[in-house]
Write an enzyme that holds these catalytic residues in place. Structure first.
Site, mmCIF file in Angstrom:
data_model
loop_
_atom_site.group_PDB
_atom_site.id
_atom_site.type_symbol
_atom_site.label_atom_id
_atom_site.label_comp_id
_atom_site.label_asym_id
_atom_site.label_seq_id
_atom_site.Cartn_x
_atom_site.Cartn_y
_atom_site.Cartn_z
ATOM 1 N N SER A 137 0.844 -1.196 0.000
ATOM 2 C CA SER A 137 0.000 0.000 0.000
ATOM 3 C C SER A 137 0.877 1.242 0.000
ATOM 4 O O SER A 137 1.991 1.226 0.555
ATOM 5 C CB SER A 137 -0.894 0.013 1.243
ATOM 6 O OG SER A 137 -1.542 1.265 1.395
ATOM 7 N N LYS A 164 1.879 -2.926 6.333
ATOM 8 C CA LYS A 164 2.280 -2.822 4.927
ATOM 9 C C LYS A 164 3.731 -2.385 4.795
ATOM 10 O O LYS A 164 4.417 -2.764 3.829
ATOM 11 C CB LYS A 164 1.349 -1.863 4.188
ATOM 12 C CG LYS A 164 -0.081 -2.390 4.050
ATOM 13 C CD LYS A 164 -0.132 -3.739 3.334
ATOM 14 C CE LYS A 164 -1.542 -4.216 3.071
ATOM 15 N NZ LYS A 164 -1.592 -5.497 2.345
#
Length: 235
Positions: A137, A164
Protein backbone atom coordinates in the site's frame (compact mmCIF):
# COMPACT_ATOMS: atom_id res chain seq x y z
CA UNK A 1 0.29 -22.33 -19.48
CA UNK A 2 0.96 -20.10 -16.46
CA UNK A 3 -0.61 -21.25 -13.21
CA UNK A 4 -1.40 -18.53 -10.67
CA UNK A 5 -2.65 -18.53 -7.10
CA UNK A 6 -4.36 -15.44 -5.70
CA UNK A 7 -5.13 -15.29 -2.00
CA UNK A 8 -8.27 -13.49 -0.88
CA UNK A 9 -9.71 -13.88 -4.37
CA UNK A 10 -13.41 -14.11 -3.56
CA UNK A 11 -13.95 -10.33 -3.81
CA UNK A 12 -12.36 -6.94 -4.40
CA UNK A 13 -8.87 -6.68 -5.83
CA UNK A 14 -8.30 -10.43 -5.66
CA UNK A 15 -11.43 -11.23 -7.64
CA UNK A 16 -10.70 -8.61 -10.30
CA UNK A 17 -7.05 -9.69 -10.59
CA UNK A 18 -8.24 -13.26 -11.07
CA UNK A 19 -10.68 -12.17 -13.77
CA UNK A 20 -8.04 -10.25 -15.67
CA UNK A 21 -5.36 -12.94 -15.41
CA UNK A 22 -7.82 -15.58 -16.58
CA UNK A 23 -8.54 -13.37 -19.58
CA UNK A 24 -4.79 -13.18 -20.19
CA UNK A 25 -4.62 -16.97 -20.39
CA UNK A 26 -3.53 -17.92 -16.88
CA UNK A 27 -4.91 -20.91 -15.03
CA UNK A 28 -6.01 -19.28 -11.77
CA UNK A 29 -6.54 -20.75 -8.34
CA UNK A 30 -8.87 -18.49 -6.36
CA UNK A 31 -7.87 -18.82 -2.72
CA UNK A 32 -10.37 -17.96 0.00
CA UNK A 33 -10.83 -18.85 3.66
CA UNK A 34 -14.61 -19.16 3.35
CA UNK A 35 -15.43 -22.26 1.31
CA UNK A 36 -18.92 -21.21 0.24
CA UNK A 37 -17.92 -17.73 -0.88
CA UNK A 38 -14.72 -18.97 -2.45
CA UNK A 39 -16.40 -21.65 -4.51
CA UNK A 40 -19.11 -19.22 -5.64
CA UNK A 41 -16.48 -16.70 -6.72
CA UNK A 42 -14.44 -19.35 -8.54
CA UNK A 43 -17.54 -20.51 -10.40
CA UNK A 44 -18.35 -16.96 -11.49
CA UNK A 45 -14.79 -16.48 -12.68
CA UNK A 46 -14.21 -19.86 -14.27
CA UNK A 47 -11.27 -20.33 -11.89
CA UNK A 48 -10.24 -23.24 -9.69
CA UNK A 49 -11.09 -22.88 -6.00
CA UNK A 50 -8.66 -23.69 -3.22
CA UNK A 51 -9.50 -23.36 0.46
CA UNK A 52 -6.78 -21.19 1.95
CA UNK A 53 -6.75 -19.28 5.23
CA UNK A 54 -3.43 -17.42 5.35
CA UNK A 55 -3.60 -17.24 9.16
CA UNK A 56 -3.63 -21.05 9.52
CA UNK A 57 -0.55 -23.21 8.96
CA UNK A 58 -2.52 -26.37 8.23
CA UNK A 59 -4.77 -24.61 5.72
CA UNK A 60 -1.84 -23.14 3.80
CA UNK A 61 0.04 -26.44 3.83
CA UNK A 62 -3.02 -28.29 2.52
CA UNK A 63 -3.49 -25.74 -0.27
CA UNK A 64 0.16 -26.10 -1.29
CA UNK A 65 -0.16 -29.88 -1.34
CA UNK A 66 -3.32 -29.72 -3.45
CA UNK A 67 -1.82 -27.34 -6.01
CA UNK A 68 1.39 -29.37 -6.16
CA UNK A 69 -0.65 -32.52 -6.89
CA UNK A 70 -2.37 -30.75 -9.78
CA UNK A 71 0.84 -29.68 -11.47
CA UNK A 72 2.55 -26.88 -9.54
CA UNK A 73 2.63 -23.09 -9.49
CA UNK A 74 4.23 -20.26 -11.46
CA UNK A 75 2.79 -17.10 -9.88
CA UNK A 76 1.74 -16.30 -6.33
CA UNK A 77 -0.26 -13.13 -5.62
CA UNK A 78 -0.29 -12.43 -1.89
CA UNK A 79 -3.44 -10.34 -1.87
CA UNK A 80 -5.31 -11.34 1.30
CA UNK A 81 -5.38 -8.46 3.76
CA UNK A 82 -7.36 -6.78 6.51
CA UNK A 83 -7.73 -3.23 7.79
CA UNK A 84 -9.02 -2.54 11.30
CA UNK A 85 -12.25 -0.57 11.13
CA UNK A 86 -15.23 -0.15 13.41
CA UNK A 87 -18.62 -1.51 12.36
CA UNK A 88 -19.63 1.91 11.01
CA UNK A 89 -16.50 2.11 8.88
CA UNK A 90 -14.70 4.50 11.19
CA UNK A 91 -11.17 4.09 12.47
CA UNK A 92 -10.36 2.66 15.89
CA UNK A 93 -9.22 5.51 18.17
CA UNK A 94 -5.60 5.21 19.29
CA UNK A 95 -6.72 5.04 22.91
CA UNK A 96 -8.54 1.79 22.09
CA UNK A 97 -5.67 0.13 20.20
CA UNK A 98 -4.17 -2.90 21.93
CA UNK A 99 -1.22 -5.15 21.20
CA UNK A 100 -3.70 -7.93 20.40
CA UNK A 101 -5.58 -5.79 17.89
CA UNK A 102 -2.35 -4.88 16.09
CA UNK A 103 -1.23 -8.51 16.19
CA UNK A 104 -4.48 -9.58 14.53
CA UNK A 105 -3.77 -7.31 11.56
CA UNK A 106 -0.18 -8.51 11.28
CA UNK A 107 -1.38 -12.12 11.42
CA UNK A 108 -3.06 -11.71 8.03
CA UNK A 109 -1.09 -8.92 6.35
CA UNK A 110 2.43 -9.91 7.34
CA UNK A 111 2.63 -13.38 8.90
CA UNK A 112 0.07 -14.57 6.35
CA UNK A 113 2.35 -13.55 3.50
CA UNK A 114 5.36 -15.19 5.16
CA UNK A 115 3.37 -18.35 5.84
CA UNK A 116 2.15 -18.54 2.25
CA UNK A 117 5.51 -17.72 0.70
CA UNK A 118 7.28 -20.34 2.77
CA UNK A 119 4.75 -23.00 1.80
CA UNK A 120 4.74 -22.23 -1.93
CA UNK A 121 8.39 -21.34 -2.57
CA UNK A 122 9.33 -24.99 -3.21
CA UNK A 123 6.68 -25.14 -5.94
CA UNK A 124 7.66 -21.78 -7.40
CA UNK A 125 11.33 -22.74 -7.59
CA UNK A 126 10.38 -25.59 -9.94
CA UNK A 127 8.81 -23.12 -12.37
CA UNK A 128 10.79 -21.75 -15.32
CA UNK A 129 9.58 -18.21 -14.57
CA UNK A 130 8.42 -17.95 -10.95
CA UNK A 131 6.81 -14.72 -9.78
CA UNK A 132 5.53 -13.39 -6.46
CA UNK A 133 3.42 -10.25 -6.14
CA UNK A 134 2.96 -8.94 -2.60
CA UNK A 135 0.09 -6.49 -2.29
CA UNK A 136 1.29 -3.58 -0.19
CA UNK A 137 0.00 0.00 0.00
CA UNK A 138 1.06 3.59 -0.48
CA UNK A 139 0.28 3.92 3.22
CA UNK A 140 3.43 1.88 3.87
CA UNK A 141 5.61 4.88 3.04
CA UNK A 142 6.78 6.52 6.25
CA UNK A 143 7.88 9.63 4.39
CA UNK A 144 4.34 10.23 3.14
CA UNK A 145 2.61 9.81 6.49
CA UNK A 146 5.22 12.07 8.11
CA UNK A 147 4.97 14.80 5.46
CA UNK A 148 2.56 17.64 6.44
CA UNK A 149 1.90 18.24 2.72
CA UNK A 150 1.10 14.64 1.85
CA UNK A 151 -2.57 13.70 1.26
CA UNK A 152 -2.01 10.46 3.17
CA UNK A 153 -0.77 12.19 6.34
CA UNK A 154 -4.34 12.28 7.68
CA UNK A 155 -4.54 8.46 7.84
CA UNK A 156 -5.15 7.76 11.54
CA UNK A 157 -4.67 4.00 11.94
CA UNK A 158 -1.60 2.34 13.48
CA UNK A 159 -1.73 -1.33 12.53
CA UNK A 160 -2.49 -1.20 8.79
CA UNK A 161 0.32 1.09 7.56
CA UNK A 162 2.77 -0.60 9.93
CA UNK A 163 1.85 -4.00 8.50
CA UNK A 164 2.28 -2.82 4.93
CA UNK A 165 5.67 -1.30 5.76
CA UNK A 166 6.62 -4.76 7.00
CA UNK A 167 5.40 -6.25 3.70
CA UNK A 168 7.80 -3.96 1.86
CA UNK A 169 10.72 -5.13 3.97
CA UNK A 170 9.93 -8.82 3.59
CA UNK A 171 9.64 -8.26 -0.17
CA UNK A 172 13.17 -6.85 -0.33
CA UNK A 173 14.60 -9.58 1.88
CA UNK A 174 12.89 -12.46 0.08
CA UNK A 175 13.98 -11.07 -3.29
CA UNK A 176 17.61 -11.10 -2.13
CA UNK A 177 17.30 -14.58 -0.65
CA UNK A 178 15.65 -16.11 -3.74
CA UNK A 179 17.19 -14.38 -6.79
CA UNK A 180 15.66 -16.93 -9.15
CA UNK A 181 12.14 -15.80 -8.22
CA UNK A 182 10.81 -12.39 -9.32
CA UNK A 183 9.43 -10.98 -6.04
CA UNK A 184 7.89 -7.50 -5.98
CA UNK A 185 5.45 -5.39 -3.98
CA UNK A 186 2.64 -3.30 -5.45
CA UNK A 187 0.59 -0.33 -4.34
CA UNK A 188 -2.93 -0.71 -5.79
CA UNK A 189 -3.87 2.86 -4.85
CA UNK A 190 -6.99 4.04 -3.03
CA UNK A 191 -9.48 1.55 -4.48
CA UNK A 192 -13.14 1.14 -3.56
CA UNK A 193 -13.42 -2.26 -1.88
CA UNK A 194 -14.99 -3.81 1.20
CA UNK A 195 -11.65 -3.25 2.96
CA UNK A 196 -12.29 0.50 3.15
CA UNK A 197 -16.10 0.34 3.06
CA UNK A 198 -15.94 1.41 -0.60
CA UNK A 199 -14.51 4.81 0.26
CA UNK A 200 -11.77 4.48 -2.37
CA UNK A 201 -11.62 6.72 -5.42
CA UNK A 202 -10.49 4.05 -7.92
CA UNK A 203 -12.33 1.15 -9.50
CA UNK A 204 -11.05 -2.38 -8.88
CA UNK A 205 -9.90 -2.50 -12.50
CA UNK A 206 -7.71 0.54 -11.89
CA UNK A 207 -6.56 -0.90 -8.59
CA UNK A 208 -5.41 -4.17 -10.12
CA UNK A 209 -3.33 -2.59 -12.87
CA UNK A 210 0.02 -3.04 -11.09
CA UNK A 211 -0.93 -6.45 -9.72
CA UNK A 212 -1.80 -7.83 -13.14
CA UNK A 213 1.22 -6.27 -14.81
CA UNK A 214 3.71 -7.62 -12.25
CA UNK A 215 2.04 -11.04 -12.27
CA UNK A 216 2.90 -11.33 -15.98
CA UNK A 217 6.58 -10.47 -15.96
CA UNK A 218 9.03 -13.00 -17.28
CA UNK A 219 12.23 -14.50 -15.90
CA UNK A 220 14.10 -11.34 -16.90
CA UNK A 221 11.63 -9.02 -15.15
CA UNK A 222 12.36 -6.80 -12.14
CA UNK A 223 12.68 -8.13 -8.62
CA UNK A 224 12.88 -6.56 -5.19
CA UNK A 225 10.94 -3.50 -6.31
CA UNK A 226 7.83 -1.51 -5.40
CA UNK A 227 5.39 -0.53 -8.16
CA UNK A 228 2.09 1.20 -8.76
CA UNK A 229 0.05 1.61 -11.94
CA UNK A 230 2.50 4.25 -13.21
CA UNK A 231 5.68 2.26 -12.65
CA UNK A 232 8.43 1.95 -10.01
CA UNK A 233 8.12 3.66 -6.64
CA UNK A 234 10.78 4.62 -4.14
CA UNK A 235 10.59 2.73 -0.87
Amino acid sequence: MTTTLITGANKGLGFEAARRLLAAGHTVYAGARDAERGRAAAERLGARFVLLDVTDDASVAAAAKAIEAEGGLDVLVNNAGVEPRKADGGFVPFAEVTADSVRAVFETNVFGQVRTLQAFLPLLERSTAPVVVNVSSGLSLTRELADPESPTRFYPDLAYPSSKAAVNMLTVQYAKAFPGVRINAVDPGFTATDLNHHAGTQTVEEGTEAIVRLAQIGADGPTGGFFDANGPLGW
